[in-house]
Design an enzyme around this catalytic site. Sequence first.
Site, PDB file in Angstrom:
ATOM      1  N   HIS A  46       0.831  -1.196   0.000  1.00 17.52           N
ATOM      2  CA  HIS A  46       0.000   0.000   0.000  1.00 17.52           C
ATOM      3  C   HIS A  46       0.870   1.252   0.000  1.00 17.52           C
ATOM      4  CE1 HIS A  46      -2.905   3.010   1.409  1.00 17.52           C
ATOM      5  NE2 HIS A  46      -3.827   2.188   0.916  1.00 17.52           N
ATOM      6  N   ASP A 169     -11.298   1.749  -3.968  1.00 20.36           N
ATOM      7  CA  ASP A 169     -10.573   2.629  -3.041  1.00 20.36           C
ATOM      8  C   ASP A 169     -11.545   3.418  -2.170  1.00 20.36           C
ATOM      9  OD1 ASP A 169      -8.310   3.445  -1.773  1.00 20.36           O
ATOM     10  OD2 ASP A 169      -7.567   4.735  -3.353  1.00 20.36           O
TER      11      ASP A 169
END
Length: 206
Positions: A46, A169
């Site tokens: 990430h 997202d």
Amino acid sequence: TELGCIGVLVNGFTNTGDDSGTYLDEPQVLPFWQAISELDVPVYLHPRMPLVSQRKAYAGYPGLVGSAWGFGHETATHALRLMLSGLFDRFPKVNVMLGHLGEGLALSLPRAEHRLRHQMPGSHGTHLRTPMEYLCDNFYVTTSGTFRTQGLLHTISEIGVDRVLFAVDYPYESMSEITQWFDECAISPNDKRAIASGNARRLFGF
């Protein structure tokens, strides 16, 4: 094996001081990768903001440091470090996931690979295969935060549809807006099913 975890998420480098960090290709992290290989679960790399000492290029433009630009640059560089380190030669079963259509690597990595071939030997790691081979064999990418059909089609053409997963997202992006884009996306029904759910079922063992 006890709690039913199906993968690991790591927020980039690990802070080791006021302005220093450890990246996942460094020797002290090898036991982590050994465990990942044995468990056969993916690692989601990430994004995070680059170290303060690396932000000079963003001076005066603080909006670029995060998700607009700095996230992608930082994470793509981290992924390239993993490729060049020989990690995937040592652990060929390991899979790393990248958001945002692979942080642009499907487009930019061929250029990096070309230039690395022309630089002096020993200046770019200990890997045995090409970076593009690692991208195609050891990485999955998601659509999270990157919703452009041309970019999706290019990514599919470079790494194959079986390495792409749909993601939004959320809560930073709109579920309704992005699902509408994907529903109307000009790709084949078979590819759409694979990206929407089939690839995730295979990767995570659903």
